[in-house]
Scaffold this motif. Sequence first.
Motif, short mmCIF file in Angstrom:
data_model
loop_
_atom_site.label_atom_id
_atom_site.label_comp_id
_atom_site.label_asym_id
_atom_site.label_seq_id
_atom_site.Cartn_x
_atom_site.Cartn_y
_atom_site.Cartn_z
N ALA A 1 0.86 -1.33 0.03
CA ALA A 1 0.04 0.04 -0.03
C ALA A 1 0.68 1.26 0.03
CB ALA A 1 -0.79 0.03 1.24
N ALA B 1 0.76 3.97 -3.01
CA ALA B 1 0.82 5.62 -2.68
C ALA B 1 1.88 6.60 -3.07
CB ALA B 1 0.55 5.72 -1.08
N GLU C 1 -3.52 10.67 4.82
CA GLU C 1 -3.97 9.74 4.16
C GLU C 1 -3.06 8.29 4.15
OE1 GLU C 1 -4.02 8.55 -0.53
OE2 GLU C 1 -3.85 10.93 -0.01
N ASP D 1 -3.72 6.48 7.69
CA ASP D 1 -5.08 5.85 7.61
C ASP D 1 -5.02 4.53 6.86
OD1 ASP D 1 -8.25 5.98 7.98
OD2 ASP D 1 -8.19 6.02 5.92
N LYS D 2 -4.52 4.38 5.73
CA LYS D 2 -4.29 3.48 5.00
C LYS D 2 -3.52 2.38 5.45
CE LYS D 2 -3.94 4.13 0.74
NZ LYS D 2 -3.69 4.36 -0.89
N SER E 1 -5.60 0.70 8.15
CA SER E 1 -6.69 -0.07 7.70
C SER E 1 -6.33 -1.38 7.34
CB SER E 1 -7.21 0.53 6.64
OG SER E 1 -7.88 1.66 6.84
#
Length: 236
Positions: free
Chosen positions: A76, A80, A133, A136-137, A140
């Motif tokens: 991830a 990003a 961002e 948060d990713k 998660s």
Amino acid sequence: MTRHLLPIALAAAVAFPALARAADTQPPPRIIVSGEGEATVAPDMAILSLSVMREAKSAREALDANNDAMASVIAAMKSAGIADRDLQTAGIQINPRYNYTNKADGSQEAQLVAYQVTNTLSVRVRNVDKTGEILDKAVSLGVNQGGGITFTNDDPKATITEARKKAVADAMAKAKTLAEAAGISLGKVLEITDQNVAPVPMPMAAKSFDAARSAVPVQAGENSYNVQVTVTFELK
């Protein structure tokens, strides 16, 4: 001149020039002052410390679960826009977890309950606006520990130079004030030394992650770079 006075005369002839030379080599009077300068700049990079902890009955199971979760986090980060050079494993820990029960004789009995594996990843985010961002990713996808953030600058040389100039100007002003008050004049600068002071990191608590429902709100503020100098002046 009598013969017994000749050695004394010769000694005096040698000593007086030596004393004159010693007087000539005495260091000139001087004054030493300190100055401080500060310059600020908005940070352009955030360094995150993200940890994944997984627990299982065996160390193998815990490690496998941790590997899967961290692999997802790393993927991830790359999706990003985080480059490989900005992702670095900071440490892996494997620890047993015990339950302790008190016995009648006052001692304790330890029972192995599970193994915990923690993998910590250091992430450099070069676009500070994406920090929330990315946090948060990461949460998660399994990050459940860590959360330290340091806002810094990739190349603070220009800001430090500005602070250094201010520090020297501050030292010059102090020296002039002191010299004028003492009724003397400043001469040339004999020595300058300086010491940089890095900005203080700005941490974010891990508990901020627990309630994350959207991008984590992050305020980068500004970094303050301080330079202290010591300047030695000759006095006239």
